[in-house]
Design a protein around this motif. Structure first.
Motif, PDB file in Angstrom:
ATOM      1  N   LEU A 121       0.858  -1.193   0.000  1.00 15.75           N
ATOM      2  CA  LEU A 121       0.000   0.000   0.000  1.00 15.75           C
ATOM      3  C   LEU A 121       0.894   1.244   0.000  1.00 15.75           C
ATOM      4  N   LEU A 122       0.791   2.039  -1.060  1.00 14.70           N
ATOM      5  CA  LEU A 122       1.659   3.218  -1.231  1.00 14.70           C
ATOM      6  C   LEU A 122       0.991   4.466  -0.644  1.00 14.70           C
ATOM      7  N   PRO A 123       1.758   5.566  -0.482  1.00 15.05           N
ATOM      8  CA  PRO A 123       1.196   6.770   0.141  1.00 15.05           C
ATOM      9  C   PRO A 123       0.007   7.373  -0.611  1.00 15.05           C
ATOM     10  N   ASP A 124      -0.098   7.135  -1.918  1.00 16.31           N
ATOM     11  CA  ASP A 124      -1.267   7.667  -2.639  1.00 16.31           C
ATOM     12  C   ASP A 124      -2.475   6.731  -2.537  1.00 16.31           C
ATOM     13  N   ILE A 125      -2.408   5.765  -1.637  1.00 14.87           N
ATOM     14  CA  ILE A 125      -3.490   4.796  -1.355  1.00 14.87           C
ATOM     15  C   ILE A 125      -3.817   3.958  -2.605  1.00 14.87           C
ATOM     16  N   GLU A 172      -6.427   6.334   4.640  1.00 11.19           N
ATOM     17  CA  GLU A 172      -5.519   7.486   4.824  1.00 11.19           C
ATOM     18  C   GLU A 172      -5.553   7.964   6.273  1.00 11.19           C
ATOM     19  N   MET A 173      -6.772   8.049   6.866  1.00 17.29           N
ATOM     20  CA  MET A 173      -6.901   8.562   8.238  1.00 17.29           C
ATOM     21  C   MET A 173      -6.255   7.643   9.271  1.00 17.29           C
ATOM     22  N   ARG A 181      -1.513   7.742   7.667  1.00 20.11           N
ATOM     23  CA  ARG A 181      -0.844   9.040   7.598  1.00 20.11           C
ATOM     24  C   ARG A 181      -1.602  10.154   8.317  1.00 20.11           C
ATOM     25  N   GLY A 182      -2.943  10.098   8.253  1.00 19.14           N
ATOM     26  CA  GLY A 182      -3.743  11.148   8.889  1.00 19.14           C
ATOM     27  C   GLY A 182      -3.493  11.200  10.382  1.00 19.14           C
ATOM     28  N   SER A 183      -3.585  10.032  11.031  1.00 24.49           N
ATOM     29  CA  SER A 183      -3.320   9.989  12.477  1.00 24.49           C
ATOM     30  C   SER A 183      -1.876  10.383  12.782  1.00 24.49           C
ATOM     31  N   ALA A 184      -0.944   9.905  11.944  1.00 28.53           N
ATOM     32  CA  ALA A 184       0.474  10.208  12.192  1.00 28.53           C
ATOM     33  C   ALA A 184       0.715  11.715  12.143  1.00 28.53           C
ATOM     34  N   GLU A 185       0.151  12.365  11.127  1.00 28.00           N
ATOM     35  CA  GLU A 185       0.323  13.823  11.027  1.00 28.00           C
ATOM     36  C   GLU A 185      -0.363  14.521  12.188  1.00 28.00           C
ATOM     37  N   ALA A 186      -1.552  14.023  12.557  1.00 27.07           N
ATOM     38  CA  ALA A 186      -2.307  14.657  13.647  1.00 27.07           C
ATOM     39  C   ALA A 186      -1.518  14.630  14.951  1.00 27.07           C
ATOM     40  N   ILE A 187      -0.900  13.492  15.264  1.00 25.20           N
ATOM     41  CA  ILE A 187      -0.214  13.383  16.561  1.00 25.20           C
ATOM     42  C   ILE A 187       1.269  13.749  16.451  1.00 25.20           C
ATOM     43  N   GLY A 188       1.678  14.136  15.242  1.00 28.87           N
ATOM     44  CA  GLY A 188       3.033  14.670  15.066  1.00 28.87           C
ATOM     45  C   GLY A 188       4.125  13.629  15.173  1.00 28.87           C
ATOM     46  N   LEU A 189       3.861  12.417  14.675  1.00 31.78           N
ATOM     47  CA  LEU A 189       4.911  11.397  14.622  1.00 31.78           C
ATOM     48  C   LEU A 189       5.226  11.101  13.158  1.00 31.78           C
TER      49      LEU A 189
END
Ligand SMILES: CSC[C@H]1O[C@@H](n2cnc3c(O)ncnc32)[C@H](O)[C@@H]1O
Ligand SMILES: [Zn+2]
Length: 432
Positions: free
Chosen positions: A12-16, A337-338, A341-349
């Protein structure tokens, strides 16, 4: 350099999108070296991913991990009654030992269900940090600060502990552990303490995380007493900045969605907890359309009642459609995505994506199951059909935490036995 290759899988790549590839990892640096064909030959070690989906490790954006001890202890009540009548009285009896046992059980469940990173608010946080470090996961942790029902000195002491813990644990475990200042909510910490301690958290350079707009009971008093919506109140207290993240965000109006988007404050959607406590339906589709970063979290195991991000993904898709009254809302791609990457960006990891140079945090999902057959669309399977028991291998920071469904960093039987005993001790102490 020691290398690990994940071979023969669908990635699974970053562009889903999903592609056939191997993943080569530098285990010393904990980074992905390459995603491509035939990478097994030079690797020191391999993990078989044939007939499997290789996905970024799931990121649980909001949890109270040691609450595994209270799974099934109190169900079928709304938030306020649940906390005041059942949960807070028993949590008053927690000790470092019981929290360690509950944390080990929680991180075991996370590893078995493909989660490699999480954010957590609780008590005895240095103990939680040690357990997370030993299990090999990544986390952003904080001490939950509460001022209600405390005198002034006790409230200040609690907030000081929140700051001291954040300073103590930040960067532990070679940087796998980060921290935050975590006031419990806008109604359980009085404004005077927010005004005094939030600027000190800013000086420390850590983000702020809190429960917000979870139930109407949390919205109405702030509107009545402060004359503004809760997130406008949070902004006045300096708690709505880039990198901050709130849990739930159920009862947010358009003005608050605008504030979140403008500020760069993220929302962690907790669909199972919101349904179980009948808190309400978060406007996830609307928030995403407005540019708010939305992640997904399980909340604690006492209001869920498990820590599987795959369950949470399915719940998020289902309730997202219901909330928007639109079957095309919160589609499978959005959910996947959520939860990564979404959760990762949200919690800053820095995690949640499989690409060269990214941290090697991943899960391998076994597709050879009736409920994952046929394989029209693997993104659909991840959002709607895969379950915790389908996770074969889990890797965090380049280290194999679970191989062929055997967790390598924790002794499963011993963890379950210790947690059962700790739960018994805790509940008995609360009854005395
Ligand atoms: C002060 S540490 C965290 C605190 O939060 C409690 N908690 C668990 N679930 C929820 C929820 O959904 N909303 C608000 N607070 C929650 C937990 O029991 C701890 O006391
Ligand atoms: Zn919570």
């Amino acid at each position: 350099m020691t290398t690990l290759a994940i071979t023969g899988g669908q990635v699974l790549l970053p562009d889903i999108t999903v592609t056939r590839a191997d993943v080569l990892i530098d285990q010393d640096d904990g980074e992905i070296l390459e995603i491509g064909d035939d990478l097994a030959a030079d690797a020191d070690e391999t993990l078989d991913a044939a007939d499997s989906l290789v996905t970024p490790g799931f990121v649980n954006g909001h949890c109270h991990v040691a609450m595994t001890l209270l799974r099934g202890y109190a169900d079928d009540k709304p938030l306020d009654a649940w906390l005041r009548e059942d949960i807070w009285p028993v949590e008053a009896e927690l000790t470092a030992d019981t929290v360690r046992a509950g944390t080990e059980l929680g991180v075991l469940e996370m590893i078995k269900s493909g989660t490699t990173a999480f954010a957590d608010m609780y008590f005895f946080v240095p103990t939680i940090a040690e357990a997370v470090a030993d299990a090999g996961l990544r986390a952003r942790l904080g001490h939950g600060v509460i001022s209600v029902a405390k005198d002034d000195e006790a409230a200040r002491e609690d907030a000081r502990e929140g700051l001291a813990v954040a300073a103590e644990i930040d960067g532990m475990a070679d940087g796998r552990i980060a921290s935050a200042f975590m006031p419990h909510s806008l109604t359980t910490v009085d404004g005077e303490y927010l005004e005094e301690f939030v600027p000190q958290a800013r000086e420390l350079g850590v983000p702020i995380h809190y429960h917000a707009n979870e139930t109407t009971d949390e919205v109405v008093p702030i509107v009545e007493e402060e004359g503004v919506r809760p997130l406008a109140y949070a902004a006045e207290k300096g708690m709505l900045e880039d990198g901050d993240f709130v849990a739930h965000g159920v009862h947010v109006d358009e003005s608050e969605i605008g504030l979140l988007a403008e500020a760069g404050t993220s929302v962690i959607h907790c669909p199972a907890s919101n349904m179980k406590l009948a808190s309400g339906m978060a406007p996830v589709q609307r928030m995403r359309e407005a540019g708010v970063t939305v992640g997904i979290g399980t909340d604690g195991a006492a209001s869920n009642n498990d820590l599987s991000m795959l369950d949470e993904a399915r719940d998020a898709a289902m309730i997202g459609k219901l909330a928007a009254d639109d079957a095309s809302a919160v589609p499978a791609e959005a959910v996947v995505e959520m939860m990564t990457r979404g959760s990762a960006e949200a919690i800053g990891l820095d995690t949640g994506r499989l690409e060269e140079g990214a941290p090697a945090d991943l899960a391998v999902i076994d597709l050879e199951e009736p409920h994952l057959t046929p394989r029209h669309d693997l993104v659909s399977h991840l959002a709607y059909a895969a379950a915790a028991a389908d996770v074969r291998h889990t890797v965090c920071d380049g280290q194999v935490l679970m191989r062929d469904r055997e967790v390598l960093t924790l002794e499963e039987d011993a963890v379950r036995a210790r947690a059962s005993e700790a739960a018994e001790t805790l509940v008995t102490a609360a009854e005395e």
